[in-house]
Design an enzyme around this catalytic site. Sequence first.
Site, PDB file in Angstrom:
ATOM      1  CG  ASN A   1      -0.401  -0.166   2.474  1.00 47.23           C
ATOM      2  OD1 ASN A   1       0.799  -0.437   2.880  1.00 47.23           O
ATOM      3  ND2 ASN A   1      -1.093   0.314   3.547  1.00 47.23           N
TER       4      ASN A   1
ATOM      5  CG  ASP B   1      -0.085  -3.944  10.684  1.00 51.06           C
ATOM      6  OD1 ASP B   1       0.412  -3.504   9.670  1.00 51.06           O
ATOM      7  OD2 ASP B   1      -1.136  -4.057  11.065  1.00 51.06           O
TER       8      ASP B   1
ATOM      9  CG  HIS C   1       0.697   6.736  10.487  1.00 50.41           C
ATOM     10  ND1 HIS C   1       0.172   6.501   9.396  1.00 50.41           N
ATOM     11  CD2 HIS C   1       0.178   5.562  11.074  1.00 50.41           C
ATOM     12  CE1 HIS C   1      -0.624   5.745   8.879  1.00 50.41           C
ATOM     13  NE2 HIS C   1      -0.584   4.878  10.107  1.00 50.41           N
TER      14      HIS C   1
ATOM     15  CG  HIS D   1      -6.787  -5.796   5.989  1.00 51.83           C
ATOM     16  ND1 HIS D   1      -6.134  -5.050   7.064  1.00 51.83           N
ATOM     17  CD2 HIS D   1      -8.092  -5.450   6.390  1.00 51.83           C
ATOM     18  CE1 HIS D   1      -6.530  -4.285   7.561  1.00 51.83           C
ATOM     19  NE2 HIS D   1      -7.898  -4.568   7.431  1.00 51.83           N
TER      20      HIS D   1
ATOM     21  CG  HIS E   1      -3.586  -7.506  10.594  1.00 50.43           C
ATOM     22  ND1 HIS E   1      -4.734  -7.892  10.247  1.00 50.43           N
ATOM     23  CD2 HIS E   1      -3.040  -6.422  10.120  1.00 50.43           C
ATOM     24  CE1 HIS E   1      -5.229  -7.117   9.354  1.00 50.43           C
ATOM     25  NE2 HIS E   1      -4.214  -6.258   9.104  1.00 50.43           N
TER      26      HIS E   1
END
EC number: 3.5.2.3
Length: 428
Positions: free
Chosen positions: A90, A303, A307, A177, A230
Amino acid sequence: MSKILIRGAKVLGGEAQDVLIDGETIEAVGAGLSAEGADVIEAEGKILLPGLVDLHTHLREPGREDSETVLTGTRAAASGGYTAVFAMANTFPVADTAGVVEQVYRLGKEHGYCDVQPIGAVTVGLEGSKLAELGAMHESAAGVTVFSDDGKCVHDAVIMRRALEYVKAFGGVVAQHAQEPRLTEGAQMNEGIVSAELGLGGWPAVAEESIIARDVLLAEHVGSRVHICHLSTAGSVEIVRWAKSRGIDVTAEVTPHHLLLTDEMVRTYNPVYKVNPPLRTERDVMALREALADGTIDIVATDHAPHPHEDKDCEWAAAAMGMVGLETALSVVQQTMVETGLLTWAAVADRMSYAPARIGQAKGHGRAVSAGEPANLTLLDSAYRGEVDPAGFASRSRNTPYEGRELPGRVTHTFLRGRATVVDGKLA
């Protein structure tokens, strides 16, 4: 490269042994080893593990270099004891073509702190409507074997079936996911008592469990491999356990934060605890630990989701989802799994090195600590105790849920094919 002698380390937590590295390879493992001119590392009492492998890392490059780059992300990985990471798709542009995955692969080669294996997108633009160039990405220089739309669910059952059929041809795996989008519209945290009291939109466990149930049945129908990203609920554990008992080729991962933290943390309204899937209940945490211990859950994956400050230093509803994890993962596993008696260090080596390397087909990684094997190694001071200070992170981002929390263990050395990437706890 010079020879390196690691003296007196507890290999996989067992008896103290010496390990002699010559060039890129382990030359010998045993007691009383010596080598003229070798650099000696005194490792008495420390734990020696195979280099860790993370099947689920977000490196953000290309496109979000304000959060992380391949360089800063791999430096963070090395600091956490990792010698290989799988980079999620992504990015901007999305890693849905041979060109983009090759770019990420070559950046990893260029920077050299750990090996970077790109993960290809399942669908074009992560939009869920058309399969991406799966074959071209596999045939590219990056040799992609793992495909995922992580961050989004491959929600269309027909698209998921076609992806499973396609990757079966070359032994690949789809990493899902698991999030039914219609059941999680407006979701801000785990659906339960805490969300009701706080008035925040709930992310129900069934939104994860229903997708897992569908996908293990699809994998059985197609005869292909599916990996669950996850996994976070007790119900998901039971579905995976059932699927494995049926002989379905499914593997699953759990993150360190889902092994330690619960939705009670959201009462602080601190967006550092906002993550997808959300932090769940204490019951879920205990079920995840037990499942990791008994092998229902195959691996620990970080994971790692960096940010920038402004995406987390805001009101809860506006904040981005995700936490950094590469530099604290081994410490959290030590606290939740080793110090509780649920896993031995040998089992940690399986869950954090052997198994993820096997699932992702990471060549040269997840190998035994024995003569003739690549010298991908991690040395851990398990007696260390200290507060987490994100100011010292190698990652470009600081969004850790563990700031100020005391965690055990510190990686003192990491070796990538015999070359030290971390020495005495500092990047080489």
